[in-house]
Motif scaffolding. Structure first.
Motif, PDB file in Angstrom:
ATOM      1  N   GLU A 113       0.181   9.806 -13.043  1.00 29.21           N
ATOM      2  CA  GLU A 113      -0.547   9.154 -11.746  1.00 29.21           C
ATOM      3  C   GLU A 113      -1.873   8.591 -12.283  1.00 29.21           C
ATOM      4  O   GLU A 113      -2.573   9.389 -12.828  1.00 29.21           O
ATOM      5  N   ARG A 114      -2.414   7.423 -11.757  1.00 29.30           N
ATOM      6  CA  ARG A 114      -3.427   6.964 -12.051  1.00 29.30           C
ATOM      7  C   ARG A 114      -4.102   6.093 -11.182  1.00 29.30           C
ATOM      8  O   ARG A 114      -3.518   5.032 -10.868  1.00 29.30           O
ATOM      9  N   VAL A 115      -5.430   6.192 -10.527  1.00 30.22           N
ATOM     10  CA  VAL A 115      -6.199   5.203  -9.916  1.00 30.22           C
ATOM     11  C   VAL A 115      -6.569   4.075 -11.000  1.00 30.22           C
ATOM     12  O   VAL A 115      -7.115   4.544 -11.922  1.00 30.22           O
ATOM     13  N   PHE A 116      -6.225   2.715 -10.740  1.00 29.63           N
ATOM     14  CA  PHE A 116      -6.536   1.798 -11.614  1.00 29.63           C
ATOM     15  C   PHE A 116      -7.550   0.800 -11.109  1.00 29.63           C
ATOM     16  O   PHE A 116      -8.105  -0.137 -11.883  1.00 29.63           O
ATOM     17  N   PHE A 117      -7.686   0.664  -9.883  1.00 30.24           N
ATOM     18  CA  PHE A 117      -8.419  -0.480  -9.266  1.00 30.24           C
ATOM     19  C   PHE A 117      -9.138   0.257  -7.940  1.00 30.24           C
ATOM     20  O   PHE A 117      -8.186   0.562  -7.328  1.00 30.24           O
ATOM     21  N   ILE A 118     -10.255  -0.504  -7.507  1.00 35.63           N
ATOM     22  CA  ILE A 118     -10.694  -0.315  -6.036  1.00 35.63           C
ATOM     23  C   ILE A 118     -11.540  -1.498  -5.740  1.00 35.63           C
ATOM     24  O   ILE A 118     -12.111  -1.947  -6.506  1.00 35.63           O
ATOM     25  N   GLU A 119     -11.185  -2.059  -4.498  1.00 37.02           N
ATOM     26  CA  GLU A 119     -12.025  -3.076  -4.125  1.00 37.02           C
ATOM     27  C   GLU A 119     -12.316  -2.749  -2.744  1.00 37.02           C
ATOM     28  O   GLU A 119     -11.393  -2.508  -1.611  1.00 37.02           O
ATOM     29  N   SER A 120     -13.380  -3.386  -2.464  1.00 41.52           N
ATOM     30  CA  SER A 120     -13.862  -3.085  -0.889  1.00 41.52           C
ATOM     31  C   SER A 120     -15.018  -4.186  -0.372  1.00 41.52           C
ATOM     32  O   SER A 120     -15.131  -4.942  -1.225  1.00 41.52           O
ATOM     33  N   THR A 121     -15.349  -4.253   0.818  1.00 40.55           N
ATOM     34  CA  THR A 121     -16.248  -5.211   1.270  1.00 40.55           C
ATOM     35  C   THR A 121     -17.460  -5.318   0.492  1.00 40.55           C
ATOM     36  O   THR A 121     -17.866  -6.415   0.135  1.00 40.55           O
ATOM     37  N   ASN A 122     -17.862  -4.162   0.022  1.00 40.91           N
ATOM     38  CA  ASN A 122     -19.163  -4.030  -0.829  1.00 40.91           C
ATOM     39  C   ASN A 122     -18.905  -4.330  -2.064  1.00 40.91           C
ATOM     40  O   ASN A 122     -20.061  -4.858  -2.615  1.00 40.91           O
ATOM     41  N   THR A 123     -17.830  -4.442  -2.725  1.00 40.69           N
ATOM     42  CA  THR A 123     -17.821  -4.944  -4.107  1.00 40.69           C
ATOM     43  C   THR A 123     -16.766  -6.048  -4.180  1.00 40.69           C
ATOM     44  O   THR A 123     -16.577  -6.688  -5.419  1.00 40.69           O
ATOM     45  N   GLY A 130     -17.114   0.617   0.128  1.00 37.88           N
ATOM     46  CA  GLY A 130     -17.122   0.713   1.707  1.00 37.88           C
ATOM     47  C   GLY A 130     -17.385  -0.549   2.260  1.00 37.88           C
ATOM     48  O   GLY A 130     -17.070  -1.532   1.572  1.00 37.88           O
ATOM     49  N   GLY A 131     -17.746  -0.504   3.275  1.00 38.84           N
ATOM     50  CA  GLY A 131     -17.798  -1.696   4.102  1.00 38.84           C
ATOM     51  C   GLY A 131     -16.577  -1.611   5.106  1.00 38.84           C
ATOM     52  O   GLY A 131     -15.964  -0.676   5.366  1.00 38.84           O
ATOM     53  N   ALA A 132     -16.299  -2.816   5.827  1.00 40.32           N
ATOM     54  CA  ALA A 132     -15.351  -2.895   6.663  1.00 40.32           C
ATOM     55  C   ALA A 132     -14.035  -2.789   6.272  1.00 40.32           C
ATOM     56  O   ALA A 132     -13.067  -2.069   6.692  1.00 40.32           O
ATOM     57  N   GLN A 133     -13.640  -3.279   5.017  1.00 41.85           N
ATOM     58  CA  GLN A 133     -12.514  -2.963   4.340  1.00 41.85           C
ATOM     59  C   GLN A 133     -12.433  -2.414   3.073  1.00 41.85           C
ATOM     60  O   GLN A 133     -13.238  -2.558   2.257  1.00 41.85           O
ATOM     61  N   MET A 134     -11.507  -1.664   2.538  1.00 39.78           N
ATOM     62  CA  MET A 134     -11.230  -1.001   1.224  1.00 39.78           C
ATOM     63  C   MET A 134      -9.735  -0.825   0.915  1.00 39.78           C
ATOM     64  O   MET A 134      -9.133  -0.389   1.844  1.00 39.78           O
ATOM     65  N   GLU A 135      -9.586  -1.078  -0.453  1.00 38.36           N
ATOM     66  CA  GLU A 135      -8.135  -0.905  -0.998  1.00 38.36           C
ATOM     67  C   GLU A 135      -8.288  -0.322  -2.403  1.00 38.36           C
ATOM     68  O   GLU A 135      -9.018  -0.361  -3.005  1.00 38.36           O
ATOM     69  N   GLY A 179     -15.603  -8.841  -7.459  1.00 42.78           N
ATOM     70  CA  GLY A 179     -14.194  -8.937  -7.845  1.00 42.78           C
ATOM     71  C   GLY A 179     -13.864  -7.183  -7.975  1.00 42.78           C
ATOM     72  O   GLY A 179     -12.724  -7.024  -8.489  1.00 42.78           O
ATOM     73  N   GLY A 180     -14.160  -6.305  -7.310  1.00 42.49           N
ATOM     74  CA  GLY A 180     -13.755  -5.260  -6.887  1.00 42.49           C
ATOM     75  C   GLY A 180     -14.227  -4.313  -8.522  1.00 42.49           C
ATOM     76  O   GLY A 180     -15.019  -4.678  -9.305  1.00 42.49           O
ATOM     77  N   GLU A 181     -13.580  -3.253  -8.716  1.00 43.69           N
ATOM     78  CA  GLU A 181     -14.008  -2.453  -9.812  1.00 43.69           C
ATOM     79  C   GLU A 181     -12.674  -1.744 -10.371  1.00 43.69           C
ATOM     80  O   GLU A 181     -11.914  -1.231  -9.990  1.00 43.69           O
ATOM     81  N   ASN A 182     -12.550  -1.984 -11.757  1.00 42.15           N
ATOM     82  CA  ASN A 182     -11.557  -1.341 -12.494  1.00 42.15           C
ATOM     83  C   ASN A 182     -11.765   0.148 -12.851  1.00 42.15           C
ATOM     84  O   ASN A 182     -12.877   0.226 -12.976  1.00 42.15           O
TER      85      ASN A 182
END
Length: 195
Positions: A72-82, A102-107, A86-89
């Motif tokens: 199992e591995r987290v490989f990407f995150i993106e939020s309103t702040n990033t 953070g911010g209003a939205q985050m995946e 283009g988000g963060e690998n």
């Protein structure tokens, strides 16, 4: 004595598979890579890499159980702040985001090697996340050494990509734990400290 019995059983299964016309792939630590398009809030094309599992050729007619979770591995995150960058690998072994999310939205995106259940246990900042936050659970395959979301006929699903909506959270520890479909005692888990 037990070791001898196990070795004999393994040899018998190997011989049976060869008699049935299966080609046996050798185990390899190579990574499979690919570019996939995923996401609901932030639609993205991402390049990912996963362990390239050894598989038995589709010539073999005997059906086997779905493989247990092996990673199992987290490989990407993106939020309103990033979103503007283009988000963060997230690199393998990385435990904390580099940027202030953070911010209003985050995946957040998790890749699972093997077959987990449809209902992983997810927490964020100590709170259990509702199953409704699981936006996508997409199967992926390894095709000619590449990760693909569109699995051609005759290929085997290698695992799943999960996209989780964490909108409203600003920071904290994200955890993801899942159980294997065929053996609930075999689990896989990952985490990410989100700044």
């Amino acid at each position: 004595m037990m070791k001898k019995v196990l070795l004999q059983a393994s040899a018998a299964l190997f011989s049976l598979s060869l008699l049935m016309g299966a080609s046996i792939a050798t185990a390899s630590a190579q990574e499979a890579t690919g570019t996939i398009e995923v996401g609901k809030i932030f639609k993205k094309k991402l390049t990912i890499s996963v362990p390239n599992p050894s598989v038995v050729s589709s010539k073999m007619q005997v059906r086997s159980l779905a493989p247990n979770i092996s990673a199992e591995r987290v490989f990407f995150i993106e939020s309103t702040n990033t979103a503007s960058i283009g988000g963060e690998n997230i690199a393998p072994g990385q435990e904390t985001t580099k940027y202030d999310e953070g911010g209003a939205q985050m995946e957040i995106y998790v890749i699972e090697t093997g077959y987990g259940t449809n209902y992983p246990n997810i927490t964020m900042a100590g709170q259990t996340i509702s199953p409704k936050a699981l936006e996508e659970r997409d199967p992926y395959c390894i095709v000619n050494g590449n990760v693909a979301l569109q699995c051609p006929a005759g290929t085997t699903v290698a695992g799943y990509i999960y996209i989780i909506d964490l909108s409203g959270f600003q920071s904290g520890r994200f955890t993801f734990l899942n159980r294997s479909q065929n053996n609930l005692n075999v689990t896989g888990e990952t985490f990410l400290n989100i700044l």
